[in-house]
Scaffold this motif. Structure first.
Motif, PDB file in Angstrom:
ATOM      1  N   ILE A  14      -4.030   1.463   7.406  1.00 53.45           N
ATOM      2  CA  ILE A  14      -4.382   1.094   6.033  1.00 53.45           C
ATOM      3  C   ILE A  14      -3.201   0.407   5.355  1.00 53.45           C
ATOM      4  O   ILE A  14      -3.347  -0.601   4.651  1.00 53.45           O
ATOM      5  N   GLU A  15      -2.001   0.931   5.550  1.00 55.52           N
ATOM      6  CA  GLU A  15      -0.809   0.320   4.957  1.00 55.52           C
ATOM      7  C   GLU A  15      -0.590  -1.096   5.477  1.00 55.52           C
ATOM      8  O   GLU A  15      -0.233  -2.018   4.724  1.00 55.52           O
ATOM      9  N   VAL A  18      -3.101  -3.446   3.834  1.00 47.40           N
ATOM     10  CA  VAL A  18      -2.736  -3.743   2.453  1.00 47.40           C
ATOM     11  C   VAL A  18      -1.607  -4.776   2.404  1.00 47.40           C
ATOM     12  O   VAL A  18      -1.632  -5.733   1.622  1.00 47.40           O
ATOM     13  N   SER A  21      -2.910  -8.178   3.298  1.00 48.73           N
ATOM     14  CA  SER A  21      -3.706  -8.733   2.205  1.00 48.73           C
ATOM     15  C   SER A  21      -2.817  -9.310   1.112  1.00 48.73           C
ATOM     16  O   SER A  21      -3.099 -10.382   0.553  1.00 48.73           O
ATOM     17  N   ILE A  22      -1.735  -8.613   0.784  1.00 48.31           N
ATOM     18  CA  ILE A  22      -0.807  -9.112  -0.237  1.00 48.31           C
ATOM     19  C   ILE A  22      -0.160 -10.409   0.224  1.00 48.31           C
ATOM     20  O   ILE A  22      -0.032 -11.379  -0.546  1.00 48.31           O
TER      21      ILE A  22
END
Length: 286
Positions: A14-15, A18, A21-22
């Motif tokens: 998940i990290e 994220v 995505s950033i």
């Protein structure tokens, strides 16, 4: 039984998602912003190039103690735009050998041309290096100056000892003189120099310049041996540098003050007078 409390050595899935995505969002934002910044930088770069070309021509004129300058060419695709320039020089005046006389007499009628004259040199002397666009200046008597025409394009056959002038002596009379005359030559491109181009998507808009009515397809900015601009009576020459219509960036002005030879960049003023900041005593406040 106790659980291990050792620190983790990796990110969770998940990290990682994220973080990716950033990064993708930042890259997408950069893809939108960077072209506009690059275009704005190109407009500034183009303005700096024009200013640099003019400054170099001015320094050459002072160094060589002879007229030097820059010729700005209108585009063949759009005569209202300019993206091409060349360095120019003005050759020394043509002075025939001592004792050579010139006879100026009325030319036969030429269709579509005002009454013209033919200037003939004596002793078989030829007009060496003289070309259409140059000026024959006579200081004898009341004075007389006339531009030399391209006789070939007008279908007029002349000997190498003759040139066709754009006007007649007052009263349509003939005149023979042995001194007090010369040919003022038009500026020509420097031999061996390549044409300069503005950066992509940047151009000079001719109708927004001062003067905005270029003769033919070019305009010359010619500096004399003192670094001043010749043959411009308005006090300044203004070049309007802008991005293409769909490009980013703001237009800028390159201003050559003819009486001082200063070359300065100004922003375009908002409102009815875009040249406000070029006026004497006016400033942009930047």
């Amino acid at each position: 039984m106790k659980r291990s409390t050792a620190p983790r050595s990796a990110f969770t899935l998940i990290e990682l998602l994220v973080a990716i995505s950033i990064m993708l969002a930042i890259m997408a934002l950069a893809a939108l912003v960077l072209p506009a910044l690059r275009q704005r930088d190109n407009t500034t770069k183009g303005t700096n190039q024009v200013q640099g070309y003019l400054s170099l021509a001015k320094q050459r004129a002072i160094r060589d103690q002879a007229p030097r300058g820059v010729r700005f060419y209108a585009s063949l695709e759009d005569p209202n735009l300019c993206t091409e320039m060349a360095y120019i020089e003005q050759p020394e005046p043509f002075l025939p050998p001592t004792g050579t006389s010139v006879t100026i007499s009325p030319a036969p009628p030429i269709a579509g041309v005002p009454p013209a004259s033919i200037a003939s040199l004596s002793g078989g002397q030829i007009w060496d290096g003289v070309r259409a666009g140059d000026f024959l200046e006579v200081t004898y008597g009341g004075g007389f100056i006339s531009q030399i025409l391209d006789h070939n394009s007008l279908g007029i056959a002349l000997a190498p000892t003759q040139v066709l002038l754009s006007q007649q002596i007052k009263g349509g009379s003939s005149l023979t003189i042995t001194d007090g005359y010369r040919v003022l030559r038009q500026p020509t491109e420097l031999i061996g120099e390549t044409h300069m181009q503005l950066p992509p998507r940047v151009r000079i808009r001719i109708p927004s310049c001062q003067p905005g009515n270029w003769t033919g397809r070019s305009m010359d900015v010619l500096f004399n041996s003192g670094g001043l601009v010749a043959d411009q009576g308005s006090g300044k020459v203004i070049l309007y540098v802008e991005p293409e219509e769909d490009g980013a960036g703001e237009p800028l002005l390159v201003v050559i003050y003819t009486h001082s030879g200063q070359i300065i960049t100004h922003p375009v003023a908002e409102g009815a007078d875009p040249f406000l900041f070029t006026r004497d005593g006016a400033g942009s406040g930047l």
